[in-house]
Write a protein that holds these residues in place. Structure first.
Motif, PDB file in Angstrom:
ATOM      1  N   VAL A   1      80.907 131.594 -21.264  1.00  8.38           N
ATOM      2  CA  VAL A   1      79.187 131.359 -21.189  1.00  8.38           C
ATOM      3  C   VAL A   1      78.238 131.935 -20.356  1.00  8.38           C
ATOM      4  O   VAL A   1      77.525 132.794 -19.960  1.00  8.38           O
ATOM      5  CB  VAL A   1      78.651 129.901 -21.413  1.00  8.38           C
ATOM      6  CG1 VAL A   1      79.712 128.998 -21.574  1.00  8.38           C
ATOM      7  CG2 VAL A   1      78.430 129.295 -19.762  1.00  8.38           C
ATOM      8  N   VAL A   2      76.769 132.215 -21.869  1.00  4.69           N
ATOM      9  CA  VAL A   2      75.714 133.029 -21.691  1.00  4.69           C
ATOM     10  C   VAL A   2      74.628 132.254 -21.327  1.00  4.69           C
ATOM     11  O   VAL A   2      74.493 131.015 -22.638  1.00  4.69           O
ATOM     12  CB  VAL A   2      75.545 134.103 -22.378  1.00  4.69           C
ATOM     13  CG1 VAL A   2      74.353 134.821 -22.203  1.00  4.69           C
ATOM     14  CG2 VAL A   2      76.544 135.630 -22.630  1.00  4.69           C
ATOM     15  N   THR A   3      73.968 132.261 -20.108  1.00  7.89           N
ATOM     16  CA  THR A   3      72.476 131.647 -20.324  1.00  7.89           C
ATOM     17  C   THR A   3      71.334 132.148 -20.264  1.00  7.89           C
ATOM     18  O   THR A   3      71.551 133.115 -19.905  1.00  7.89           O
ATOM     19  CB  THR A   3      72.695 129.956 -19.009  1.00  7.89           C
ATOM     20  OG1 THR A   3      73.192 131.304 -17.590  1.00  7.89           O
ATOM     21  CG2 THR A   3      74.029 129.694 -18.682  1.00  7.89           C
TER      22      THR A   3
ATOM     23  N   LEU B   1      75.030 131.246 -25.657  1.00 12.86           N
ATOM     24  CA  LEU B   1      76.043 131.807 -26.064  1.00 12.86           C
ATOM     25  C   LEU B   1      77.722 131.288 -25.847  1.00 12.86           C
ATOM     26  O   LEU B   1      77.661 131.148 -24.128  1.00 12.86           O
ATOM     27  CB  LEU B   1      76.073 133.241 -26.200  1.00 12.86           C
ATOM     28  CG  LEU B   1      77.520 133.691 -27.091  1.00 12.86           C
ATOM     29  CD1 LEU B   1      77.549 133.919 -28.033  1.00 12.86           C
ATOM     30  CD2 LEU B   1      76.776 135.690 -27.216  1.00 12.86           C
ATOM     31  N   LYS B   2      78.656 130.985 -26.187  1.00 12.93           N
ATOM     32  CA  LYS B   2      80.167 130.235 -25.574  1.00 12.93           C
ATOM     33  C   LYS B   2      80.709 131.320 -26.677  1.00 12.93           C
ATOM     34  O   LYS B   2      81.197 131.651 -27.546  1.00 12.93           O
ATOM     35  CB  LYS B   2      80.900 129.048 -26.207  1.00 12.93           C
ATOM     36  CG  LYS B   2      79.512 127.715 -26.167  1.00 12.93           C
ATOM     37  CD  LYS B   2      79.798 126.661 -27.021  1.00 12.93           C
ATOM     38  CE  LYS B   2      78.573 126.049 -27.813  1.00 12.93           C
ATOM     39  NZ  LYS B   2      78.390 124.868 -28.112  1.00 12.93           N
ATOM     40  N   LEU B   3      81.877 132.136 -25.128  1.00 14.94           N
ATOM     41  CA  LEU B   3      82.837 132.604 -25.851  1.00 14.94           C
ATOM     42  C   LEU B   3      84.609 132.384 -25.096  1.00 14.94           C
ATOM     43  O   LEU B   3      84.322 131.895 -23.949  1.00 14.94           O
ATOM     44  CB  LEU B   3      82.624 134.092 -24.720  1.00 14.94           C
ATOM     45  CG  LEU B   3      81.597 134.629 -24.746  1.00 14.94           C
ATOM     46  CD1 LEU B   3      80.720 135.808 -24.336  1.00 14.94           C
ATOM     47  CD2 LEU B   3      81.479 135.691 -26.735  1.00 14.94           C
ATOM     48  N   PHE B   4      84.882 132.109 -26.270  1.00 13.49           N
ATOM     49  CA  PHE B   4      86.297 131.200 -25.614  1.00 13.49           C
ATOM     50  C   PHE B   4      86.942 132.473 -25.305  1.00 13.49           C
ATOM     51  O   PHE B   4      87.013 133.453 -26.125  1.00 13.49           O
ATOM     52  CB  PHE B   4      87.253 130.659 -26.631  1.00 13.49           C
ATOM     53  CG  PHE B   4      85.902 129.142 -28.053  1.00 13.49           C
ATOM     54  CD1 PHE B   4      85.339 128.597 -26.674  1.00 13.49           C
ATOM     55  CD2 PHE B   4      84.713 129.157 -28.384  1.00 13.49           C
ATOM     56  CE1 PHE B   4      84.766 126.819 -26.759  1.00 13.49           C
ATOM     57  CE2 PHE B   4      84.290 128.794 -28.436  1.00 13.49           C
ATOM     58  CZ  PHE B   4      84.268 127.356 -28.440  1.00 13.49           C
TER      59      PHE B   4
ATOM     60  N   MET C   1      78.700 125.572  -9.920  1.00 16.10           N
ATOM     61  CA  MET C   1      78.330 125.890 -11.280  1.00 16.10           C
ATOM     62  C   MET C   1      78.977 124.774 -12.094  1.00 16.10           C
ATOM     63  O   MET C   1      80.546 124.264 -12.177  1.00 16.10           O
ATOM     64  CB  MET C   1      78.241 126.834 -10.956  1.00 16.10           C
ATOM     65  CG  MET C   1      76.830 127.145 -12.392  1.00 16.10           C
ATOM     66  SD  MET C   1      78.007 126.964 -14.495  1.00 16.10           S
ATOM     67  CE  MET C   1      79.309 128.090 -14.177  1.00 16.10           C
ATOM     68  N   VAL C   2      78.566 123.729 -12.369  1.00 16.42           N
ATOM     69  CA  VAL C   2      79.184 123.071 -13.707  1.00 16.42           C
ATOM     70  C   VAL C   2      78.285 123.030 -15.162  1.00 16.42           C
ATOM     71  O   VAL C   2      76.643 122.690 -14.836  1.00 16.42           O
ATOM     72  CB  VAL C   2      79.687 120.795 -13.663  1.00 16.42           C
ATOM     73  CG1 VAL C   2      80.354 121.724 -12.227  1.00 16.42           C
ATOM     74  CG2 VAL C   2      78.217 121.247 -12.909  1.00 16.42           C
ATOM     75  N   ILE C   3      78.825 122.752 -15.844  1.00 12.28           N
ATOM     76  CA  ILE C   3      78.127 122.816 -17.176  1.00 12.28           C
ATOM     77  C   ILE C   3      78.174 121.268 -17.641  1.00 12.28           C
ATOM     78  O   ILE C   3      79.383 120.934 -17.990  1.00 12.28           O
ATOM     79  CB  ILE C   3      78.995 123.817 -18.497  1.00 12.28           C
ATOM     80  CG1 ILE C   3      78.856 125.089 -17.914  1.00 12.28           C
ATOM     81  CG2 ILE C   3      78.460 123.764 -20.513  1.00 12.28           C
ATOM     82  CD1 ILE C   3      78.324 126.069 -18.171  1.00 12.28           C
TER      83      ILE C   3
END
Length: 80
Positions: free
Chosen positions: A11-13, A76-79, A34-36
Motif C-alpha cells: 500500500v502507498v499512504t 493506493l493498493k498494489l496486490f 504497523m497495521v492497516i
C-alpha cells in the motif's frame, strides 16, 4: 468475498491533516507494529478502528489511538 486488502499486498499512504470515518489508514500499534485498519469513530484527539476483513477479530479494534499514531491514509493498493 475477498478482503479489500489481501495479505502480502503493498500500500502507498499519505500523511494528511485530517481523517474521516471509513478512511483506510496505516497506524502504528505499539504492541503489534504497523497495521492497516478502517477508521470507525473519531473523538477529539482519539480515534478507534475496525478490521477491514470482518472475518477476523483484532485486539487493535478494541484500542484508542492518537492522531500521532496514524502513519497515513491508504491512497493506493498494489496486490501481490
Amino acid at each position: 468475498m475477498s478482503p479489500e486488502i489481501q495479505n502480502n499486498s503493498y500500500v502507498v499512504t499519505r500523511k494528511l491533516k485530517t481523517y474521516n470515518t471509513d478512511d483506510i489508514i496505516a497506524i502504528k500499534d505499539h504492541k503489534v507494529g504497523m497495521v492497516i485498519k478502517r477508521v470507525k469513530e473519531i473523538d477529539d484527539n482519539y480515534f478507534t478502528v475496525e478490521s477491514i476483513n470482518k472475518q477476523y477479530s483484532s485486539i487493535t479494534s478494541e484500542m484508542k489511538f492518537l492522531y500521532d499514531d496514524i502513519l497515513g491514509k491508504v491512497i493506493l493498493k498494489l496486490f501481490n
